[in-house]
Motif scaffolding. Structure first.
Motif, PDB file in Angstrom:
ATOM      1  N   TYR A 106       0.833  -1.198   0.000  1.00  0.00           N
ATOM      2  CA  TYR A 106       0.000   0.000   0.000  1.00  0.00           C
ATOM      3  C   TYR A 106       0.873   1.255   0.000  1.00  0.00           C
ATOM      4  N   PHE A 107       1.862   1.283   0.905  1.00  0.00           N
ATOM      5  CA  PHE A 107       2.645   2.511   1.033  1.00  0.00           C
ATOM      6  C   PHE A 107       3.666   2.681  -0.090  1.00  0.00           C
ATOM      7  N   ALA A 108       4.225   1.582  -0.598  1.00  0.00           N
ATOM      8  CA  ALA A 108       5.120   1.716  -1.754  1.00  0.00           C
ATOM      9  C   ALA A 108       4.322   2.287  -2.929  1.00  0.00           C
ATOM     10  N   SER A 109       3.109   1.785  -3.101  1.00  0.00           N
ATOM     11  CA  SER A 109       2.264   2.251  -4.203  1.00  0.00           C
ATOM     12  C   SER A 109       1.896   3.724  -4.013  1.00  0.00           C
ATOM     13  N   LEU A 110       1.501   4.104  -2.808  1.00  0.00           N
ATOM     14  CA  LEU A 110       1.178   5.512  -2.535  1.00  0.00           C
ATOM     15  C   LEU A 110       2.408   6.395  -2.754  1.00  0.00           C
ATOM     16  N   ASP A 111       3.575   5.889  -2.408  1.00  0.00           N
ATOM     17  CA  ASP A 111       4.789   6.687  -2.588  1.00  0.00           C
ATOM     18  C   ASP A 111       5.065   6.905  -4.081  1.00  0.00           C
ATOM     19  N   TYR A 112       4.819   5.891  -4.906  1.00  0.00           N
ATOM     20  CA  TYR A 112       4.928   6.083  -6.356  1.00  0.00           C
ATOM     21  C   TYR A 112       3.872   7.059  -6.864  1.00  0.00           C
ATOM     22  N   ILE A 113       2.630   6.838  -6.435  1.00  0.00           N
ATOM     23  CA  ILE A 113       1.517   7.665  -6.912  1.00  0.00           C
ATOM     24  C   ILE A 113       1.773   9.136  -6.607  1.00  0.00           C
ATOM     25  N   SER A 114       2.314   9.406  -5.423  1.00  0.00           N
ATOM     26  CA  SER A 114       2.529  10.794  -4.999  1.00  0.00           C
ATOM     27  C   SER A 114       3.930  11.291  -5.357  1.00  0.00           C
ATOM     28  N   LYS A 115       4.703  10.455  -6.004  1.00  0.00           N
ATOM     29  CA  LYS A 115       6.099  10.787  -6.342  1.00  0.00           C
ATOM     30  C   LYS A 115       6.900  11.192  -5.110  1.00  0.00           C
ATOM     31  N   ARG A 117       5.749  11.309  -1.575  1.00  0.00           N
ATOM     32  CA  ARG A 117       5.146  12.140  -0.532  1.00  0.00           C
ATOM     33  C   ARG A 117       4.435  11.327   0.549  1.00  0.00           C
ATOM     34  N   ALA A 118       4.665  10.022   0.582  1.00  0.00           N
ATOM     35  CA  ALA A 118       3.914   9.168   1.515  1.00  0.00           C
ATOM     36  C   ALA A 118       4.522   9.147   2.908  1.00  0.00           C
ATOM     37  N   GLY A 119       3.663   9.105   3.921  1.00  0.00           N
ATOM     38  CA  GLY A 119       4.073   8.905   5.307  1.00  0.00           C
ATOM     39  C   GLY A 119       3.089   7.962   5.980  1.00  0.00           C
ATOM     40  N   TRP A 120       3.624   7.127   6.859  1.00  0.00           N
ATOM     41  CA  TRP A 120       2.802   6.146   7.553  1.00  0.00           C
ATOM     42  C   TRP A 120       2.785   6.464   9.036  1.00  0.00           C
ATOM     43  N   ASN A 121       1.625   6.794   9.573  1.00  0.00           N
ATOM     44  CA  ASN A 121       1.474   6.934  11.015  1.00  0.00           C
ATOM     45  C   ASN A 121       1.165   5.562  11.593  1.00  0.00           C
ATOM     46  N   ILE A 122       2.153   5.025  12.286  1.00  0.00           N
ATOM     47  CA  ILE A 122       2.104   3.656  12.792  1.00  0.00           C
ATOM     48  C   ILE A 122       1.342   3.624  14.119  1.00  0.00           C
ATOM     49  N   VAL A 123       0.245   2.899  14.166  1.00  0.00           N
ATOM     50  CA  VAL A 123      -0.467   2.750  15.437  1.00  0.00           C
ATOM     51  C   VAL A 123      -0.644   1.270  15.743  1.00  0.00           C
ATOM     52  N   THR A 124      -0.869   0.971  17.019  1.00  0.00           N
ATOM     53  CA  THR A 124      -1.063  -0.426  17.412  1.00  0.00           C
ATOM     54  C   THR A 124      -2.508  -0.702  17.828  1.00  0.00           C
ATOM     55  N   THR A 125      -3.372   0.312  17.757  1.00  0.00           N
ATOM     56  CA  THR A 125      -4.817   0.185  17.987  1.00  0.00           C
ATOM     57  C   THR A 125      -5.154  -0.346  19.378  1.00  0.00           C
ATOM     58  N   GLY A 126      -5.369   0.593  20.286  1.00  0.00           N
ATOM     59  CA  GLY A 126      -5.647   0.229  21.669  1.00  0.00           C
ATOM     60  C   GLY A 126      -7.102  -0.084  21.962  1.00  0.00           C
ATOM     61  N   SER A 127      -7.976   0.077  20.988  1.00  0.00           N
ATOM     62  CA  SER A 127      -9.402  -0.032  21.301  1.00  0.00           C
ATOM     63  C   SER A 127      -9.888  -1.477  21.325  1.00  0.00           C
ATOM     64  N   GLU A 128     -10.556  -1.815  22.393  1.00  0.00           N
ATOM     65  CA  GLU A 128     -11.152  -3.148  22.565  1.00  0.00           C
ATOM     66  C   GLU A 128     -12.149  -3.441  21.434  1.00  0.00           C
ATOM     67  N   ASP A 129     -12.896  -2.419  21.048  1.00  0.00           N
ATOM     68  CA  ASP A 129     -13.920  -2.616  20.014  1.00  0.00           C
ATOM     69  C   ASP A 129     -13.329  -3.074  18.691  1.00  0.00           C
ATOM     70  N   ALA A 130     -12.135  -2.581  18.363  1.00  0.00           N
ATOM     71  CA  ALA A 130     -11.506  -2.988  17.109  1.00  0.00           C
ATOM     72  C   ALA A 130     -11.259  -4.494  17.110  1.00  0.00           C
ATOM     73  N   ALA A 131     -10.820  -5.032  18.256  1.00  0.00           N
ATOM     74  CA  ALA A 131     -10.542  -6.469  18.336  1.00  0.00           C
ATOM     75  C   ALA A 131     -11.761  -7.290  17.926  1.00  0.00           C
ATOM     76  N   TYR A 132     -12.941  -6.821  18.328  1.00  0.00           N
ATOM     77  CA  TYR A 132     -14.168  -7.558  18.001  1.00  0.00           C
ATOM     78  C   TYR A 132     -14.480  -7.557  16.505  1.00  0.00           C
ATOM     79  N   ASN A 133     -13.865  -6.661  15.769  1.00  0.00           N
ATOM     80  CA  ASN A 133     -14.076  -6.660  14.318  1.00  0.00           C
ATOM     81  C   ASN A 133     -13.033  -7.503  13.587  1.00  0.00           C
ATOM     82  N   PHE A 134     -12.080  -8.050  14.357  1.00  0.00           N
ATOM     83  CA  PHE A 134     -10.989  -8.814  13.740  1.00  0.00           C
ATOM     84  C   PHE A 134     -10.784 -10.157  14.431  1.00  0.00           C
TER      85      PHE A 134
END
Lengths: 442, 442
Positions: A106-115, A117-134
């Protein structure tokens, strides 16, 4: 030749109709625009016109009964890339709920698309609710999430290095399109991941996206010191910001990194007026529009305590120790400290945190705002700011037209983009390819 | 009022410098363009000018030593969306290596970004190499992959229905932004997935993306009959195409679906000339540029037999039964049948399959091409075509300037876009919300 003066990095944090919780009800706001990509494209163009380093989209993996952004960051930023030329495009994606091979693509592709300009904000997702969706019955513990995140970054950085920059040859006469000695399998085998590689996308313009991170816990800071090139952080006052800055930069040494290869950008919510009292009135106007139910829901989620069972105009109830919070611990501490220090009622806490949701808030004139930003910047409380306009587009336009020219006059901010990639504009070096470097050392 | 004449659906299959294996070496091709999104944006604009229903990007989750597309489909299509207005945007994503909650968000977001032009080509990823990039020591068996795919679609369609169309209210005066009775948790619990929901993106313009699929095995056909609204298929001749068409459409009944709610689009590689002999010469010119090593690698991967150990100009070796192939079984059968039927050497098979990689290939004038397309269409071998230009942009421009006007003169293809979404242009209905419908029935 005079040394170039140190300048701020400024990120524009995009967020629905604005960062103030009631932004969508403010004056002539049209909340239907939140579903319209053209509205966000226009915001990015305003930010680019003002020479912001980047725009940033946060993300969550649950919810539905509250709202902020309805767009998913990778698709959103790819669309923004097509209508901008200079501004960086930073998006949040979780290491807990994606696979490194997908994310690297995803990010290599975005970096090409934007020539570049890509940056990735890395999160580990602390929300309990997210776990229930995965497929999980409960979410990963804080420490486990960071173990996975560390390994995730080892895998993705190796995948992004699996092609050397010069691997593509496109030799039309021989029919060879690549030098296969410069494309490598990575053979990662670890506790969380087994990934053979190589990536099926060549090394992108920036080598890899600018790595951004916001964790403030000890394991978050250590992870940041190892990998992050930009740190978003929530700081409620300048003293604590300076301590944080010093602590995190000191940790870089251990990883052989220098202080200038990491930009620390605290979030700042700015409410502007022609006079200070006009700004204060605007804040009050916004706060009067708060729907307490939404704030109470958010506060309940943050604290794990049902805030609906306490009187809105009564004191904050007893709250658990921060160590028991498996989620946004730092934000939790800031809220609890603020309520204690100023002896706030629940409603007062909702108001005080409505504009920045815990981030530092400045209410005043452009000169007052510039003074504070300058003080934070020059006294090494930060390397710039993650600007959070309370309402869009007006709040961003005002900041761009009034505060940024003031910062430029003081020599604290660029007047033109000088680099062609986000890394270059931030003054970050392009990463050396770990495999090519290993070969060169032999 | 006269009934509207049945018209073809035409998809433009984007693929590197073109579908012919040697396209990147052809005449003035500049293969560096494969890294440049502007090149692909221009191709999409040419296809839109010609009134194609959609562009399509395939995908794979391994590789590196061979190439086709270097962009990842979701980011790629989001970028294309910004520079086009009418054309559908169909991207491949695998159900085996993504999570339904993530995928549902990607496509809902793309559908908003494109204002209703998103399509998802659902694949289960038959390649062993992909498994090694996703923590597996071996890949899922064919049947298991389809079991997962069926459940994956149950989850994603439920997530896309988790908001009713009217759920967002944005009531500025009350401060309620949504009618929470119209936003539902889905509580999916199955063998592969547990997903609570709701999605955190409201129901998108098309309800959900057009569902596209290309599996031709019995389990693939059954899956297609249940979910697919567009079928891409590899057919080597008109008789087999008619049988396939009849078989797949007959299966729809079982799922309460009507034949017109599925468009069957065989792939067609078209090599055009002003005269037939010019077209044949062009084919030979392209074939002369083939690097046999790349073809042999592809053929070895398809058959599981090391083709490098046999003489290039000798006969095809003995090959395993199709049932032993855990991958692209249909393509395998087509290759084996073709080699047997025409008694081809290995090199001859590489040449015969270089333009379409197994898909039906037409070499001739615009009128000859239109004749064949018309015959396939009118005799119910298909509902349109997945057009595979042998080289870009020339092959697409020629098809657009010569074949499409001929089809339009015959009343077989649109002259203007009539719908505003991909569904509308394909003549597919917008899906009914399963939860809203259940409530209405009570």
């Amino acid at each position: 030749m005079a040394e170039m003066k140190r300048q701020m990095s400024l990120n524009c944090f995009l967020f629905g109709m604005g960062h103030h919780e009631a932004a969508w009800r403010f004056r002539d706001a049209d909340p239907q625009q939140m579903m319209d990509i053209k509205y966000f494209q226009r915001l990015a163009q305003i930010a680019e016109e003002a020479k912001f380093d980047s725009v940033f989209l946060a993300d969550g993996l649950s919810g539905g009964k509250s709202f902020s952004n309805f767009f998913e960051p990778l698709t959103f930023l790819s669309s923004i890339a097509s209508v901008t030329k200079h501004i960086g495009l930073i998006g949040t994606v979780s290491t807990t709920y994606t696979e490194p091979y997908n994310l690297a693509r995803y990010f290599a592709s975005l970096d090409y698309i934007s020539k570049g300009r890509a940056g990735w904000n890395i999160v580990t997702t602390g929300s309990e609710d997210a776990a229930y969706n995965f497929n999980k019955n409960s979410h990963l513990e804080h420490v486990k999430r960071y173990e996975r995140a560390n390994e995730f970054l080892e895998v993705t950085t190796a995948l992004w290095d699996s092609w050397e920059d010069e691997a593509l040859t496109f030799d039309k006469s021989s029919g060879d399109f690549a030098d296969s000695s410069k494309i490598r399998e990575i053979h990662h085998v670890g506790p969380a991941f087994q990934v053979k590689g190589p990536l099926n996308i060549p090394r992108s313009p920036q080598g890899y996206p600018v790595l951004v991170q916001a964790g403030s816990s000890p394991s978050g800071r250590e992870f940041g010191a190892r990998f992050a090139e930009v740190i978003y952080t929530m700081q409620s006052n300048i003293e604590e910001a300076r301590q944080f800055y010093k602590d995190v930069k000191a940790r870089l040494l251990k990883y052989g990194r220098s202080g200038d290869q990491m930009k620390i950008l605290p979030g700042v919510a700015v409410i502007l007026g022609e006079t200070e009292s006009e700004a204060r009135e605007k804040e009050q106007e916004l706060n009067a529009l708060i729907n307490p139910e939404i704030g109470l829901r958010r506060l309940s989620a943050l604290t794990g305590v049902d805030m609906f069972s306490y009187p809105l105009d009564g004191p904050m109830p007893e709250l658990p120790d921060a160590e028991q919070i498996n989620g946004q611990r730092t934000k939790y501490k800031i809220f609890v400290d603020l309520a204690k220090r100023e002896n706030l009622t629940i409603r007062q806490l909702l108001h005080r945190t409505a504009a920045g949701r815990g981030d530092f808030t400045i209410v005043g004139t452009a000169a007052q705002v510039a003074d504070q930003l300058e003080e934070w910047f020059l006294t090494r409380a930060c390397d710039g700011f993650n600007i959070m306009p309370p309402y869009f587009p007006g709040g961003l336009e005002e900041f761009s037209q009034k505060v940024i020219p003031e910062l430029q006059r003081r020599g604290l901010f660029r007047t033109e983009y000088t680099g062609s990639t986000l890394r270059e504009n931030l003054g970050l070096s392009r990463p050396v390819n770990q495999f090519a470097a290993a070969v060169a050392e032999r």
